[in-house]
Write an enzyme that holds these catalytic residues in place. Structure first.
Site, PDB file in Angstrom:
ATOM      1  N   ARG A 102      32.437  23.711  69.345  1.00 31.39           N
ATOM      2  CA  ARG A 102      32.163  25.045  69.873  1.00 31.39           C
ATOM      3  C   ARG A 102      32.736  25.294  71.280  1.00 31.39           C
ATOM      4  O   ARG A 102      31.992  25.568  72.225  1.00 31.39           O
ATOM      5  CB  ARG A 102      30.655  25.344  69.826  1.00 31.39           C
ATOM      6  CG  ARG A 102      30.120  25.248  68.423  1.00 31.39           C
ATOM      7  CD  ARG A 102      28.677  25.590  68.332  1.00 31.39           C
ATOM      8  NE  ARG A 102      28.424  27.011  68.404  1.00 31.39           N
ATOM      9  CZ  ARG A 102      27.210  27.539  68.458  1.00 31.39           C
ATOM     10  NH1 ARG A 102      26.152  26.752  68.457  1.00 31.39           N
ATOM     11  NH2 ARG A 102      27.044  28.838  68.504  1.00 31.39           N
ATOM     12  N   PRO A 103      34.059  25.239  71.417  1.00 29.25           N
ATOM     13  CA  PRO A 103      34.664  25.523  72.723  1.00 29.25           C
ATOM     14  C   PRO A 103      34.585  27.016  73.060  1.00 29.25           C
ATOM     15  O   PRO A 103      34.246  27.826  72.194  1.00 29.25           O
ATOM     16  CB  PRO A 103      36.136  25.123  72.516  1.00 29.25           C
ATOM     17  CG  PRO A 103      36.368  25.277  71.057  1.00 29.25           C
ATOM     18  CD  PRO A 103      35.056  24.988  70.376  1.00 29.25           C
ATOM     19  N   ILE A 104      34.890  27.368  74.329  1.00 26.78           N
ATOM     20  CA  ILE A 104      34.936  28.795  74.704  1.00 26.78           C
ATOM     21  C   ILE A 104      36.332  29.168  75.223  1.00 26.78           C
ATOM     22  O   ILE A 104      36.490  30.085  76.020  1.00 26.78           O
ATOM     23  CB  ILE A 104      33.835  29.186  75.726  1.00 26.78           C
ATOM     24  CG1 ILE A 104      33.930  28.352  76.997  1.00 26.78           C
ATOM     25  CG2 ILE A 104      32.451  29.087  75.130  1.00 26.78           C
ATOM     26  CD1 ILE A 104      33.152  28.984  78.167  1.00 26.78           C
ATOM     27  N   ASP A 105      37.342  28.432  74.746  1.00 28.26           N
ATOM     28  CA  ASP A 105      38.707  28.670  75.219  1.00 28.26           C
ATOM     29  C   ASP A 105      39.173  30.117  74.978  1.00 28.26           C
ATOM     30  O   ASP A 105      39.919  30.675  75.775  1.00 28.26           O
ATOM     31  CB  ASP A 105      39.678  27.683  74.544  1.00 28.26           C
ATOM     32  CG  ASP A 105      39.582  27.723  73.023  1.00 28.26           C
ATOM     33  OD1 ASP A 105      38.450  27.695  72.496  1.00 28.26           O
ATOM     34  OD2 ASP A 105      40.623  27.803  72.351  1.00 28.26           O
ATOM     35  N   LEU A 106      38.700  30.733  73.894  1.00 28.75           N
ATOM     36  CA  LEU A 106      39.166  32.098  73.582  1.00 28.75           C
ATOM     37  C   LEU A 106      38.588  33.113  74.564  1.00 28.75           C
ATOM     38  O   LEU A 106      39.242  34.098  74.908  1.00 28.75           O
ATOM     39  CB  LEU A 106      38.805  32.477  72.141  1.00 28.75           C
ATOM     40  CG  LEU A 106      39.381  31.524  71.077  1.00 28.75           C
ATOM     41  CD1 LEU A 106      38.896  31.897  69.690  1.00 28.75           C
ATOM     42  CD2 LEU A 106      40.908  31.533  71.129  1.00 28.75           C
ATOM     43  N   ILE A 149      33.171  27.871  58.908  1.00 29.95           N
ATOM     44  CA  ILE A 149      33.088  28.313  60.306  1.00 29.95           C
ATOM     45  C   ILE A 149      32.900  27.130  61.263  1.00 29.95           C
ATOM     46  O   ILE A 149      33.580  27.033  62.269  1.00 29.95           O
ATOM     47  CB  ILE A 149      31.935  29.338  60.492  1.00 29.95           C
ATOM     48  CG1 ILE A 149      32.060  30.489  59.478  1.00 29.95           C
ATOM     49  CG2 ILE A 149      31.908  29.879  61.934  1.00 29.95           C
ATOM     50  CD1 ILE A 149      33.279  31.373  59.620  1.00 29.95           C
ATOM     51  N   ARG A 204      23.792  27.430  74.205  1.00 32.67           N
ATOM     52  CA  ARG A 204      25.226  27.671  74.388  1.00 32.67           C
ATOM     53  C   ARG A 204      25.540  29.145  74.624  1.00 32.67           C
ATOM     54  O   ARG A 204      26.532  29.483  75.256  1.00 32.67           O
ATOM     55  CB  ARG A 204      25.982  27.172  73.168  1.00 32.67           C
ATOM     56  CG  ARG A 204      25.899  25.674  73.011  1.00 32.67           C
ATOM     57  CD  ARG A 204      26.724  25.284  71.847  1.00 32.67           C
ATOM     58  NE  ARG A 204      27.959  26.040  71.868  1.00 32.67           N
ATOM     59  CZ  ARG A 204      29.026  25.705  72.573  1.00 32.67           C
ATOM     60  NH1 ARG A 204      29.029  24.609  73.282  1.00 32.67           N
ATOM     61  NH2 ARG A 204      30.106  26.465  72.555  1.00 32.67           N
ATOM     62  N   CYS A 261      27.843  20.809  70.527  1.00 40.09           N
ATOM     63  CA  CYS A 261      26.464  20.901  70.056  1.00 40.09           C
ATOM     64  C   CYS A 261      26.427  20.329  68.662  1.00 40.09           C
ATOM     65  O   CYS A 261      27.466  20.002  68.098  1.00 40.09           O
ATOM     66  CB  CYS A 261      25.941  22.329  70.113  1.00 40.09           C
ATOM     67  SG  CYS A 261      26.450  23.336  68.754  1.00 40.09           S
ATOM     68  N   LYS A 291      17.700  37.795  67.272  1.00 34.44           N
ATOM     69  CA  LYS A 291      17.980  36.941  68.442  1.00 34.44           C
ATOM     70  C   LYS A 291      19.432  37.106  68.893  1.00 34.44           C
ATOM     71  O   LYS A 291      19.713  37.241  70.082  1.00 34.44           O
ATOM     72  CB  LYS A 291      17.703  35.475  68.065  1.00 34.44           C
ATOM     73  CG  LYS A 291      18.367  34.463  68.964  1.00 34.44           C
ATOM     74  CD  LYS A 291      18.152  33.039  68.495  1.00 34.44           C
ATOM     75  CE  LYS A 291      19.161  32.492  67.502  1.00 34.44           C
ATOM     76  NZ  LYS A 291      20.422  31.999  68.059  1.00 34.44           N
ATOM     77  N   ASN A 292      20.366  37.090  67.928  1.00 36.63           N
ATOM     78  CA  ASN A 292      21.780  37.094  68.307  1.00 36.63           C
ATOM     79  C   ASN A 292      22.289  38.468  68.741  1.00 36.63           C
ATOM     80  O   ASN A 292      23.424  38.586  69.201  1.00 36.63           O
ATOM     81  CB  ASN A 292      22.644  36.512  67.178  1.00 36.63           C
ATOM     82  CG  ASN A 292      22.439  35.008  67.059  1.00 36.63           C
ATOM     83  OD1 ASN A 292      21.820  34.390  67.928  1.00 36.63           O
ATOM     84  ND2 ASN A 292      22.936  34.427  65.981  1.00 36.63           N
TER      85      ASN A 292
HETATM   86  N1  EPU Z   1      35.677  28.989  68.580  1.00 40.32           N
HETATM   87  C1  EPU Z   1      36.724  28.460  69.276  1.00 40.32           C
HETATM   88  N2  EPU Z   1      36.960  28.900  70.557  1.00 40.32           N
HETATM   89  C2  EPU Z   1      36.179  29.828  71.159  1.00 40.32           C
HETATM   90  C3  EPU Z   1      35.109  30.390  70.438  1.00 40.32           C
HETATM   91  C4  EPU Z   1      34.885  29.948  69.148  1.00 40.32           C
HETATM   92  O1  EPU Z   1      37.442  27.600  68.759  1.00 40.32           O
HETATM   93  O2  EPU Z   1      36.463  30.184  72.319  1.00 40.32           O
HETATM   94  C5  EPU Z   1      35.400  28.537  67.200  1.00 40.32           C
HETATM   95  C6  EPU Z   1      34.020  27.867  67.071  1.00 40.32           C
HETATM   96  O3  EPU Z   1      34.061  26.500  67.440  1.00 40.32           O
HETATM   97  C7  EPU Z   1      33.701  28.080  65.607  1.00 40.32           C
HETATM   98  C8  EPU Z   1      34.337  29.454  65.323  1.00 40.32           C
HETATM   99  O4  EPU Z   1      35.303  29.668  66.359  1.00 40.32           O
HETATM  100  O5  EPU Z   1      34.313  27.094  64.830  1.00 40.32           O
HETATM  101  C9  EPU Z   1      33.384  30.616  65.298  1.00 40.32           C
HETATM  102  O6  EPU Z   1      32.528  30.544  66.412  1.00 40.32           O
HETATM  103  P1  EPU Z   1      31.878  31.804  67.116  1.00 40.32           P
HETATM  104  O7  EPU Z   1      32.430  31.905  68.496  1.00 40.32           O
HETATM  105  O8  EPU Z   1      31.980  32.993  66.231  1.00 40.32           O
HETATM  106  O9  EPU Z   1      30.365  31.349  67.206  1.00 40.32           O
HETATM  107  P2  EPU Z   1      29.393  31.695  68.387  1.00 40.32           P
HETATM  108  O10 EPU Z   1      29.741  33.041  68.893  1.00 40.32           O
HETATM  109  O11 EPU Z   1      29.325  30.569  69.345  1.00 40.32           O
HETATM  110  C10 EPU Z   1      27.585  32.972  67.018  1.00 40.32           C
HETATM  111  C11 EPU Z   1      26.113  32.823  66.754  1.00 40.32           C
HETATM  112  C12 EPU Z   1      25.887  31.622  65.867  1.00 40.32           C
HETATM  113  C13 EPU Z   1      26.648  31.837  64.559  1.00 40.32           C
HETATM  114  C14 EPU Z   1      28.138  32.067  64.855  1.00 40.32           C
HETATM  115  C15 EPU Z   1      28.952  32.398  63.627  1.00 40.32           C
HETATM  116  C16 EPU Z   1      25.113  33.749  68.754  1.00 40.32           C
HETATM  117  C17 EPU Z   1      24.362  33.519  69.994  1.00 40.32           C
HETATM  118  N3  EPU Z   1      25.424  32.664  68.029  1.00 40.32           N
HETATM  119  O12 EPU Z   1      27.988  31.772  67.658  1.00 40.32           O
HETATM  120  O13 EPU Z   1      24.493  31.574  65.595  1.00 40.32           O
HETATM  121  O14 EPU Z   1      26.514  30.711  63.732  1.00 40.32           O
HETATM  122  O15 EPU Z   1      28.279  33.163  65.790  1.00 40.32           O
HETATM  123  O16 EPU Z   1      28.465  33.507  62.974  1.00 40.32           O
HETATM  124  O17 EPU Z   1      25.407  34.876  68.396  1.00 40.32           O
HETATM  125  C18 EPU Z   1      22.425  30.552  65.069  1.00 40.32           C
HETATM  126  O18 EPU Z   1      21.879  31.639  65.302  1.00 40.32           O
HETATM  127  O19 EPU Z   1      21.848  29.591  64.507  1.00 40.32           O
HETATM  128  C19 EPU Z   1      23.835  30.369  65.448  1.00 40.32           C
HETATM  129  C20 EPU Z   1      24.405  29.162  65.578  1.00 40.32           C
END
Ligand code: EPU
Length: 426
Positions: free
Chosen positions: A125-129, A330, A96, A120, A22-23
């Protein structure tokens, strides 16, 4: 709302086949935005998040045919004209990962309007980065009425160091960089196999990418990408979940059509727990006599122990002799399964980011509530060894990311069935 009814006690025996990841599929579908040609993706899993992404792309003007039932779960996507480059709140709120369209939309059309994802269940889970990197590449980002709007003439290459490792952030900016003017260097990137899978598709579409799968990725932007055909990697989290299902039930299970290299940290932990593992080219056999030993885990970015396996491993830990410490590094709120596992008779306490599991405890059936995708999988595992018949409510969470999990488990001897809320619907 569907429920699962699970009667515990059967060891799982036989072979179970793994679906596409899925991811990986989600960013690869978003990558189709980058070209007006057709992109064909094989091995797309038949799960709810993919259907949500289909709706998202269609709402923006794309043509998407999900070919389930035909060979290879083949999907055709064509973003000939993107008449409405907007990711609407009604769709983003349910998934998300919708924020993955931000980078490709602005790269292709010079403009993107994406509803801001809320918090969530598993954390803020912000997207600031993502936004910081797009600004460094020349995008102007504004915010109004809960939407982010990004605009630019053409993105330009930049040197970006992510403040922390982000999986979808790395994917989003990689997709922005492939059509940017000049060279982009991304540092502190996620090394997850899903990033490598996306980079393979982008390369097949004509992108110039080096270093995917390492922490530094270099991209030389091109003016145009073309169509491509790509096969999605097997789902390592689905494979890992079934390895634990084999181990927790004292079974002998062959997890087939998977990528064993992607499962290294989990396999090492299972061996520490006393489980016998045989690794083949594209399969892993797990055997356990039910005598499990405690082994601590601490979630890390790939290749460390995945946060997406933490909840399921905790279910296993309830059946291991001794005390297991589980540290979640994480996400700040990913212990929602603890309360439900304790209702089934587990002995787990949580302090901050660490849970302590005291095993082994006999589990009893109960009516439990699924709270997120992986927490739900952990409850399925617990129910498979609990005494009696458990009822798992809100299984729509599990349907977001596991393809026909109840049918696959039934095929190897589990007693599990789906019950629709409407009388008579099965
Ligand atoms: N974070 C920030 N700012 C950002 C982006 C992330 O602070 O701009 C923080 C997040 O809040 C978190 C950490 O960085 O604490 C890591 O988050 P990441 O961005 O890596 O997570 P994600 O990309 O939103 C993906 C998977 C998740 C998986 C995580 C970690 C997808 C669609 N989702 O999420 O999958 O847990 O990476 O490996 O690829 C799942 O499948 O159940 C799932 C939640």
């Amino acid at each position: 709302m569907d429920k699962f009814v699970v009667r515990g006690g059967n060891p799982l025996l036989g072979t179970i086949k793994i679906s596409g990841a899925k991811n990986s599929a989600l960013p690869c579908m978003a990558a189709a935005i980058l070209t007006e040609d057709e992109v064909i993706l094989e091995n797309i899993p038949q799960v709810q998040d993919i259907e949500t992404e289909r709706k998202l792309l269609v709402s923006m003007g794309a043509e998407v045919q999900l070919g389930y039932g035909r060979a290879q779960h083949r999907t055709h996507i064509q973003c000939g004209v993107l008449s409405d480059p907007v990711a609407k709140y009604e769709i983003v709120k349910t998934m998300r990962a919708s924020s993955l369209v931000l980078g490709p939309l602005i790269a292709r059309t010079g403009m993107a309007r994406v509803a801001m994802p809320g918090g969530c269940a598993i954390g803020g889970r912000p997207i600031d980065l993502h936004l910081k990197a797009l600004e460094a590449m020349g995008a102007r980002i504004t915010q109004d009425h809960g939407y982010l709007e990004a605009k630019t003439e053409r993105l330009r290459g930049a040197h970006i160091v992510f403040d922390r490792i982000t999986v979808t952030g790395t994917e989003d900016i990689l997709m922005a960089a492939v059509l940017a003017e000049g060279e982009t260097i991304l540092e502190n990137c996620a090394r997850e196999p899903e990033v490598t899978d996306l980079a393979a598709l982008l390369t097949a579409m004509g992108a110039h990418i080096e270093g995917a799968g390492t922490s530094t990725i270099t991209v030389k932007g091109v003016a145009r990408l073309h169509g491509a055909r790509h096969r999605i990697n097997p789902d390592r989290i689905e494979a890992g979940t079934f390895l634990l299902a084999g181990a927790i039930t004292g079974g002998d299970l062959n997890v087939d059509c998977c990528e064993p290299h992607h499962l290294g940290s989990l396999i090492a932990k299972l061996e520490q727990c006393g489980v016998r593992i045989e690794v083949g080219k594209d399969n892993v056999r797990v055997r356990s006599g039910g005598q499990l030993k405690a082994a601590d885990i601490s979630t890390e970015e790939y290749p460390g122990f995945p946060t997406d396996m933490q909840a399921q491993f905790m279910a296993l830990a309830t059946q291991a002799e001794g005390t297991t410490t589980v540290t979640e590094n994480i996400f700040e709120n990913r212990f929602m399964h603890v309360q439900e596992l304790n209702r089934m008779g587990a002995n787990i306490s949580v302090q901050g980011r660490t849970a302590t599991v005291r095993g082994r405890t006999g589990l009893q059936s109960a009516a439990v509530m699924c709270s997120d995708l992986r927490a739900s999988a952990s409850l399925v595992l617990a129910a498979l060894v609990a005494e009696g018949e458990s009822i798992l409510d809100r299984v729509y969470h599990i349907d977001r990311g596991y393809e026909r999990i109840e049918e696959k488990l039934r095929g190897v001897g589990a007693q599990i069935r789906r019950m629709g809320e409407v009388f008579g619907k099965r």
